[in-house]
Design a protein around this motif. Structure first.
Motif, PDB file in Angstrom:
ATOM      1  N   CYS A 169       0.823  -1.211   0.000  1.00 47.74           N
ATOM      2  CA  CYS A 169       0.000   0.000   0.000  1.00 47.74           C
ATOM      3  C   CYS A 169       0.859   1.263   0.000  1.00 47.74           C
ATOM      4  CB  CYS A 169      -0.956  -0.006   1.189  1.00 47.74           C
ATOM      5  SG  CYS A 169      -0.159  -0.307   2.773  1.00 47.74           S
ATOM      6  N   PHE A 170       0.267   2.338  -0.522  1.00 50.99           N
ATOM      7  CA  PHE A 170       0.917   3.641  -0.531  1.00 50.99           C
ATOM      8  C   PHE A 170      -0.194   4.686  -0.485  1.00 50.99           C
ATOM      9  CE2 PHE A 170       2.814   7.400  -2.496  1.00 50.99           C
ATOM     10  CZ  PHE A 170       3.992   7.512  -1.777  1.00 50.99           C
ATOM     11  N   HIS A 171      -0.608   5.044   0.719  1.00 52.58           N
ATOM     12  CA  HIS A 171      -1.691   6.018   0.870  1.00 52.58           C
ATOM     13  C   HIS A 171      -1.605   6.674   2.237  1.00 52.58           C
ATOM     14  CE1 HIS A 171      -4.204   3.216   3.408  1.00 52.58           C
ATOM     15  NE2 HIS A 171      -3.461   2.331   2.773  1.00 52.58           N
ATOM     16  N   HIS A 172      -1.965   7.958   2.278  1.00 49.95           N
ATOM     17  CA  HIS A 172      -1.975   8.656   3.559  1.00 49.95           C
ATOM     18  C   HIS A 172      -3.400   8.961   4.009  1.00 49.95           C
ATOM     19  CE1 HIS A 172      -2.927  13.036   2.803  1.00 49.95           C
ATOM     20  NE2 HIS A 172      -2.925  12.536   1.583  1.00 49.95           N
ATOM     21  N   GLN A 173      -4.376   8.619   3.171  1.00 50.91           N
ATOM     22  CA  GLN A 173      -5.775   8.746   3.545  1.00 50.91           C
ATOM     23  C   GLN A 173      -6.393   7.350   3.593  1.00 50.91           C
ATOM     24  OE1 GLN A 173      -7.826  11.649   1.068  1.00 50.91           O
ATOM     25  NE2 GLN A 173      -6.868  13.288   2.245  1.00 50.91           N
ATOM     26  N   GLY A 174      -7.555   7.242   4.225  1.00 53.23           N
ATOM     27  CA  GLY A 174      -8.202   5.945   4.323  1.00 53.23           C
ATOM     28  C   GLY A 174      -9.668   6.087   4.637  1.00 53.23           C
ATOM     29  N   VAL A 175     -10.369   4.977   4.573  1.00 62.13           N
ATOM     30  CA  VAL A 175     -11.816   4.970   4.775  1.00 62.13           C
ATOM     31  C   VAL A 175     -12.143   5.093   6.256  1.00 62.13           C
ATOM     32  CG1 VAL A 175     -13.888   3.541   4.598  1.00 62.13           C
ATOM     33  CG2 VAL A 175     -12.284   3.689   2.667  1.00 62.13           C
ATOM     34  N   ALA A 176     -12.976   6.079   6.565  1.00 66.80           N
ATOM     35  CA  ALA A 176     -13.491   6.234   7.929  1.00 66.80           C
ATOM     36  C   ALA A 176     -14.856   5.576   8.061  1.00 66.80           C
ATOM     37  CB  ALA A 176     -13.575   7.717   8.291  1.00 66.80           C
ATOM     38  N   ASP A 177     -15.717   5.832   7.080  1.00 66.53           N
ATOM     39  CA  ASP A 177     -17.082   5.286   7.050  1.00 66.53           C
ATOM     40  C   ASP A 177     -17.315   4.765   5.636  1.00 66.53           C
ATOM     41  OD1 ASP A 177     -19.795   4.776   6.908  1.00 66.53           O
ATOM     42  OD2 ASP A 177     -20.433   6.797   7.450  1.00 66.53           O
ATOM     43  N   PRO A 178     -17.614   3.464   5.452  1.00 68.34           N
ATOM     44  CA  PRO A 178     -17.761   2.917   4.099  1.00 68.34           C
ATOM     45  C   PRO A 178     -19.088   3.233   3.427  1.00 68.34           C
ATOM     46  CG  PRO A 178     -18.171   1.208   5.693  1.00 68.34           C
ATOM     47  CD  PRO A 178     -17.765   2.421   6.480  1.00 68.34           C
ATOM     48  N   GLY A 179     -19.976   3.967   4.109  1.00 71.82           N
ATOM     49  CA  GLY A 179     -21.282   4.231   3.516  1.00 71.82           C
ATOM     50  C   GLY A 179     -22.061   2.943   3.335  1.00 71.82           C
ATOM     51  N   SER A 180     -22.634   2.762   2.154  1.00 69.03           N
ATOM     52  CA  SER A 180     -23.447   1.579   1.890  1.00 69.03           C
ATOM     53  C   SER A 180     -22.620   0.371   1.477  1.00 69.03           C
ATOM     54  CB  SER A 180     -24.474   1.886   0.800  1.00 69.03           C
ATOM     55  OG  SER A 180     -23.838   2.239  -0.413  1.00 69.03           O
ATOM     56  N   LEU A 181     -21.307   0.529   1.353  1.00 69.85           N
ATOM     57  CA  LEU A 181     -20.442  -0.588   0.987  1.00 69.85           C
ATOM     58  C   LEU A 181     -20.134  -1.452   2.208  1.00 69.85           C
ATOM     59  CD1 LEU A 181     -17.918   1.272  -1.333  1.00 69.85           C
ATOM     60  CD2 LEU A 181     -19.869  -0.126  -2.025  1.00 69.85           C
ATOM     61  N   THR A 182     -19.628  -2.648   1.944  1.00 71.62           N
ATOM     62  CA  THR A 182     -19.259  -3.585   3.000  1.00 71.62           C
ATOM     63  C   THR A 182     -17.742  -3.683   3.090  1.00 71.62           C
ATOM     64  OG1 THR A 182     -21.265  -4.895   2.629  1.00 71.62           O
ATOM     65  CG2 THR A 182     -19.477  -5.957   3.840  1.00 71.62           C
ATOM     66  N   VAL A 194     -10.367  -3.112   2.115  1.00 72.11           N
ATOM     67  CA  VAL A 194     -11.189  -3.658   1.032  1.00 72.11           C
ATOM     68  C   VAL A 194     -12.640  -3.251   1.263  1.00 72.11           C
ATOM     69  CG1 VAL A 194     -11.845  -5.715  -0.274  1.00 72.11           C
ATOM     70  CG2 VAL A 194      -9.724  -5.722   1.053  1.00 72.11           C
ATOM     71  N   VAL A 195     -13.310  -2.829   0.187  1.00 68.36           N
ATOM     72  CA  VAL A 195     -14.767  -2.637   0.228  1.00 68.36           C
ATOM     73  C   VAL A 195     -15.379  -3.380  -0.947  1.00 68.36           C
ATOM     74  CG1 VAL A 195     -14.764  -0.440   1.481  1.00 68.36           C
ATOM     75  CG2 VAL A 195     -14.612  -0.440  -1.027  1.00 68.36           C
ATOM     76  N   GLU A 196     -16.583  -3.885  -0.733  1.00 64.14           N
ATOM     77  CA  GLU A 196     -17.315  -4.593  -1.778  1.00 64.14           C
ATOM     78  C   GLU A 196     -18.764  -4.135  -1.768  1.00 64.14           C
ATOM     79  OE1 GLU A 196     -16.931  -8.847  -1.651  1.00 64.14           O
ATOM     80  OE2 GLU A 196     -14.905  -8.769  -0.809  1.00 64.14           O
ATOM     81  N   ASP A 197     -19.436  -4.340  -2.880  1.00 66.41           N
ATOM     82  CA  ASP A 197     -20.877  -4.139  -2.961  1.00 66.41           C
ATOM     83  C   ASP A 197     -21.496  -5.474  -3.354  1.00 66.41           C
ATOM     84  OD1 ASP A 197     -23.511  -3.513  -3.399  1.00 66.41           O
ATOM     85  OD2 ASP A 197     -23.101  -1.674  -4.518  1.00 66.41           O
ATOM     86  N   PRO A 198     -21.958  -6.248  -2.373  1.00 70.14           N
ATOM     87  CA  PRO A 198     -22.480  -7.585  -2.681  1.00 70.14           C
ATOM     88  C   PRO A 198     -23.773  -7.563  -3.477  1.00 70.14           C
ATOM     89  CG  PRO A 198     -22.817  -7.043  -0.366  1.00 70.14           C
ATOM     90  CD  PRO A 198     -21.964  -5.956  -0.933  1.00 70.14           C
TER      91      PRO A 198
END
Length: 237
Positions: A169-182, A194-198
């Protein structure tokens, strides 16, 4: 016929031959080669927020890495470490929302995962060292952080990854709240990776960079889903 995979691109100054610092639509060759090796035909999609008609001519979409998203898109003011390209945000959100409406196969890489999150009503941490107290997700300029992912059993990502759980990985930001994703995968520190939309055929976002290793697991899965899209489109004609 190979399925056509659109890859969103940067517009940055570039130099070659006698030309210096020309505004250029580009992506690292790793993306296009990863698509080619997986059996797809890669095309670059420069930022264009006029319409999403190009989706009529592609079978899958890769949201490539790049700069930070504009924080106003998720209800925050811009922090001191956040660097944005609003033209790219507008163009890619237009494409992504239209692709989701069509159930087009989508793979989001790094920034692409964050774009998926924001489109799903989620939010981001603007600077992970302020939240996590370390810089393991971006150890230094041009240096990938190597970690082991923790994946949810039974998820799409677990099936794709198998026993090799190493991520770069190479990132300085990240997910706080995935919203409707899993969220189906995390780093050891608990950060979503990882996020997915089943509910959709193939919508997957990973915070790391599988294109660097030409990882066939991810691009092969995208191309396989896009091949089904192509077969259905041909049948409809």
């Amino acid at each position: 016929m190979r399925p056509i995979i659109g890859i969103t691109s940067y517009v940055l100054p570039a130099s070659w031959g006698v030309w210096t610092d020309l505004p250029t639509a580009l992506v690292p060759h790793d993306y296009t080669e990863a698509v080619r090796l997986a059996g797809g035909r890669a095309v670059l999609l420069p930022p264009d927020d006029l319409d999403a008609d190009v989706l009529d001519r592609i079978d899958g979409l890769v949201l490539a890495g790049g700069p930070d998203l504009e924080p106003s898109l998720y209800g925050q003011d811009r922090g001191p470490h956040t660097v944005t390209h609003p033209d790219r945000d507008a163009a890619e959100l237009l494409l992504l929302r239209a692709a989701l409406d069509r159930d087009l196969p989508v793979l989001g890489v790094c920034r692409g995962m964050q774009l998926l999150t924001v489109a799903a009503g989620g939010s981001l941490h603007q600077h992970l060292p302020d939240v996590l107290g370390h810089e393991k997700h971006r150890p230094g300029p041009g240096v990938y952080g190597s970690q082991l992912a923790v994946l949810d059993p039974g998820s799409r990502i677990a099936a794709l990854m198998g026993e090799d759980l190493t991520i770069n990985c190479f990132h300085h930001q990240g997910v706080a709240d995935p919203g409707s994703l899993t969220v189906t995968g995390r780093a050891a520190d608990g950060l979503p990776e990882v996020v997915e939309d089943p509910e959709r055929r193939f919508v997957l976002g990973v915070q790391w960079h599988p294109e660097v290793s030409r990882d066939h697991r991810f691009f092969g899965a995208l191309v396989a889903a896009a091949s089904k899209e192509l077969t259905q489109a041909c049948a409809d004609r």
